[in-house]
Design a protein around this motif. Structure first.
Motif, PDB file in Angstrom:
ATOM      1  N   ILE A   1     -46.361  39.030   0.319  1.00 32.11           N
ATOM      2  CA  ILE A   1     -44.915  38.986   0.526  1.00 32.11           C
ATOM      3  C   ILE A   1     -44.607  39.418   1.952  1.00 32.11           C
ATOM      4  O   ILE A   1     -45.103  40.439   2.428  1.00 32.11           O
ATOM      5  CB  ILE A   1     -44.190  39.906  -0.463  1.00 32.11           C
ATOM      6  N   GLU A   2     -43.775  38.660   2.629  1.00 24.56           N
ATOM      7  CA  GLU A   2     -43.306  38.996   3.974  1.00 24.56           C
ATOM      8  C   GLU A   2     -41.787  39.133   3.936  1.00 24.56           C
ATOM      9  O   GLU A   2     -41.090  38.223   3.488  1.00 24.56           O
ATOM     10  CB  GLU A   2     -43.703  37.913   4.978  1.00 24.56           C
ATOM     11  N   ILE A   3     -41.286  40.269   4.398  1.00 28.60           N
ATOM     12  CA  ILE A   3     -39.849  40.512   4.402  1.00 28.60           C
ATOM     13  C   ILE A   3     -39.284  40.135   5.772  1.00 28.60           C
ATOM     14  O   ILE A   3     -39.731  40.634   6.807  1.00 28.60           O
ATOM     15  CB  ILE A   3     -39.538  41.989   4.095  1.00 28.60           C
ATOM     16  N   ILE A   4     -38.295  39.254   5.757  1.00 32.58           N
ATOM     17  CA  ILE A   4     -37.608  38.844   6.988  1.00 32.58           C
ATOM     18  C   ILE A   4     -36.275  39.578   6.988  1.00 32.58           C
ATOM     19  O   ILE A   4     -35.325  39.181   6.322  1.00 32.58           O
ATOM     20  CB  ILE A   4     -37.383  37.318   7.031  1.00 32.58           C
ATOM     21  N   GLU A   5     -36.209  40.659   7.736  1.00 36.70           N
ATOM     22  CA  GLU A   5     -35.057  41.557   7.636  1.00 36.70           C
ATOM     23  C   GLU A   5     -34.165  41.505   8.873  1.00 36.70           C
ATOM     24  O   GLU A   5     -34.649  41.389  10.008  1.00 36.70           O
ATOM     25  CB  GLU A   5     -35.539  42.996   7.419  1.00 36.70           C
ATOM     26  N   TYR A   6     -32.871  41.588   8.617  1.00 37.64           N
ATOM     27  CA  TYR A   6     -31.884  41.621   9.690  1.00 37.64           C
ATOM     28  C   TYR A   6     -30.821  42.669   9.386  1.00 37.64           C
ATOM     29  O   TYR A   6     -30.427  42.862   8.230  1.00 37.64           O
ATOM     30  CB  TYR A   6     -31.201  40.259   9.850  1.00 37.64           C
ATOM     31  N   ASP A   7     -30.345  43.306  10.447  1.00 37.64           N
ATOM     32  CA  ASP A   7     -29.260  44.284  10.344  1.00 37.64           C
ATOM     33  C   ASP A   7     -27.945  43.577  10.656  1.00 37.64           C
ATOM     34  O   ASP A   7     -27.723  43.123  11.775  1.00 37.64           O
ATOM     35  CB  ASP A   7     -29.503  45.420  11.339  1.00 37.64           C
TER      36      ASP A   7
END
Length: 388
Positions: free
Chosen positions: A76-82
Motif C-alpha cells: 500500500i502506498e499513501i498519496i497524502e496532501y495537506d
C-alpha cells in the motif's frame, strides 16, 4: 509480532466472509503498489481531526504491508496532501488525486472541506470514504439520492441528536432541557436542532436556547442566565475546545445537571481543559472508548499506544477502521480498480475496533449509538441507544 498477527487475522476473516469480484477485476503485477489518496487537514483549524486520520491510515497500511500486502503481495502506498483547512485547496487536491491513479480516497475530515471537495470526488467516481464527517447530507445529492461513490463511517448529525434526546427522556427521565449551541459551527447546529425537535416530540420542553461562537472563551454570561432556570439536562453539541471550557465553568458555577453531547467532545483534551473532577454526570454519543471489551479494540489500543506514546481517541479509532475497511474492500474485490472497490464497499461486512459495519442504502454504517457515561473523567458505563 502482534501487529502482523492482527493484520493477518483481518485478512483471513475477509477471505472467509466476503467474495465480491464480479468477474471484472483485473489484478495488477505484484510489484505495483496500491495507491490510496488522502485529502486531509494537516494544518489549520481542522488539523485536530485530519492528523489522526493520517496517523491511523499510516499505521493500518504498515500493518498490512508488514503482513505481506494485499492482492497477493502488493504494498500500500499513501498519496497524502495537506488541504490546509482551506476549501479552495481541498477542491484542488481532489482534482489532483483523481489524476494520480489512486484506487480510493480517504478524507477530508471536516464537513466544510468535504463539501468543497465532494463535487470533484463525485465526478471522478473514485470511492471516497469520510471517516469522521457527520453532516446528514454527506452521502446524498440535492434531491436526496445516494451518491454512488461516497461513503461515511461516523454518526450523522440527526442520528446523534435524536439518540441523545431518547437517552435523556428514557434513561435519565428528563422532561425539561436547555441547549447551548455554537451558532458558527455546522456540527453543533446540526446536532442541536434534531435533539430539540426529538426531545419535544417525546413530550419534553426546551426551557432555553443559548448560543455562542467558535473561539469564545468566557461563557459565564450564558451559564449565569441558565443557573436561574429550572431544567433537567443540558445538551451541549460542539467540539472539545469550547465544550471543555463550558463544562468547567458550568460546574464551577454550581450547575450540576447532566450534560449530554456528541462525539465532538470525545478527546482526552476535553479532560485537560475541563478538569477530570468536572467531567462527571456527562454523557456523549461516541463510537469508541479505551475501556471497550472488544478484543480488536484492545489490540488496537496496545499497538497505537506503543507507536504514538498515547492512547487513541474516537477520531483515531474511526480513522483506523476507515483505513482497514478500504483495505478489506480491495481484498474482497480482488482488485484495486475503483469501481470494483465501490461495489465491494456496498455489500461488505466488516468487524472493526469501533464495531460491526454493513452499509445501508444511504452509504451510512451505523445502527445504534453507544452513549458513554463519564464520572471524574473516566467512562464508567456504556448504553446502547436507538437514534432513529
Amino acid at each position: 509480532m502482534k501487529i502482523r498477527k492482527f493484520a493477518y487475522q483481518l485478512l483471513a476473516t475477509l477471505a472467509l466472509t466476503t467474495n465480491i469480484t464480479g468477474g471484472q477485476a483485473v489484478v495488477a503485477q505484484a510489484d505495483e503498489p496500491i495507491r490510496i489518496g488522502a485529502n486531509l487537514e494537516l494544518s489549520g483549524y481542522g488539523s485536530a481531526y485530519g492528523i489522526p486520520i493520517l496517523d491511523n491510515l499510516r499505521m493500518a497500511a504498515d500493518e498490512i504491508n508488514e503482513a505481506g500486502g494485499l492482492l497477493g503481495g502488493r504494498q500500500i502506498e499513501i498519496i497524502e496532501y495537506d488541504n490546509t483547512s482551506n476549501k479552495t485547496e481541498a477542491a484542488a487536491i481532489a482534482t489532483r488525486l483523481s489524476d494520480e491513479n489512486v484506487s480510493s480516497i480517504i478524507g477530508p475530515a471536516t464537513s466544510d472541506m468535504i463539501f468543497a471537495s465532494r463535487p470533484t470526488a463525485i465526478e471522478g467516481l473514485i470511492p471516497t470514504l469520510y471517516p469522521v464527517g457527520t453532516a446528514d447530507e454527506l452521502t446524498l445529492d440535492d434531491q436526496g439520492n445516494v451518491l454512488v461513490n461516497i461513503f461515511r463511517l461516523a454518526f450523522t448529525y440527526s442520528f446523534q441528536g435524536r439518540a441523545a434526546a431518547r437517552f435523556a427522556t428514557e434513561e435519565l427521565g428528563a422532561t425539561t432541557a436547555v441547549a447551548i449551541i455554537d451558532q458558527s459551527n455546522d456540527y453543533s447546529v446540526g446536532l442541536g436542532d434534531p435533539f430539540m425537535e426529538e426531545f419535544e416530540t417525546l413530550g419534553g420542553t426546551i426551557v432555553d436556547r443559548q448560543y455562542y461562537n467558535s473561539g469564545d472563551q468566557d461563557f459565564m454570561g450564558i451559564l449565569t442566565a441558565l443557573s436561574s432556570k429550572e431544567f433537567d439536562v443540558i445538551y451541549l453539541p460542539g467540539f472539545f475546545t469550547e465544550g471543555g471550557t463550558i463544562i468547567r465553568q458550568a460546574r464551577e458555577l454550581g450547575i450540576t445537571q447532566p450534560i449530554l453531547s456528541g462525539h465532538g467532545l470525545a478527546s482526552d483534551t476535553l479532560i485537560e481543559i475541563a478538569g477530570a473532577a468536572n467531567i462527571s454526570n456527562l454523557y456523549i454519543t461516541s463510537m469508541f472508548h479505551t475501556g471497550s471489551d472488544n478484543p480488536l479494540a484492545q489490540t488496537y489500543i496496545e499497538n497505537f499506544t506503543a507507536r504514538y506514546g498515547e492512547a487513541p481517541d474516537t477520531f483515531d479509532a474511526l480513522s483506523y477502521d476507515a483505513a482497514h475497511l478500504i483495505f478489506t474492500a480491495i481484498e474482497a474485490a480482488g482488485s484495486d480498480e475503483p469501481e470494483a472497490i465501490r461495489q465491494a464497499l456496498e455489500t461488505i461486512s466488516y468487524e472493526g475496533v469501533t464495531g460491526f459495519f454493513e452499509y445501508d442504502e444511504y452509504h451510512s454504517a451505523v445502527n445504534t449509538a453507544p452513549m458513554l457515561q463519564y464520572e471524574n473523567g473516566e467512562v464508567i458505563k456504556t448504553f446502547e441507544v436507538e437514534g432513529n
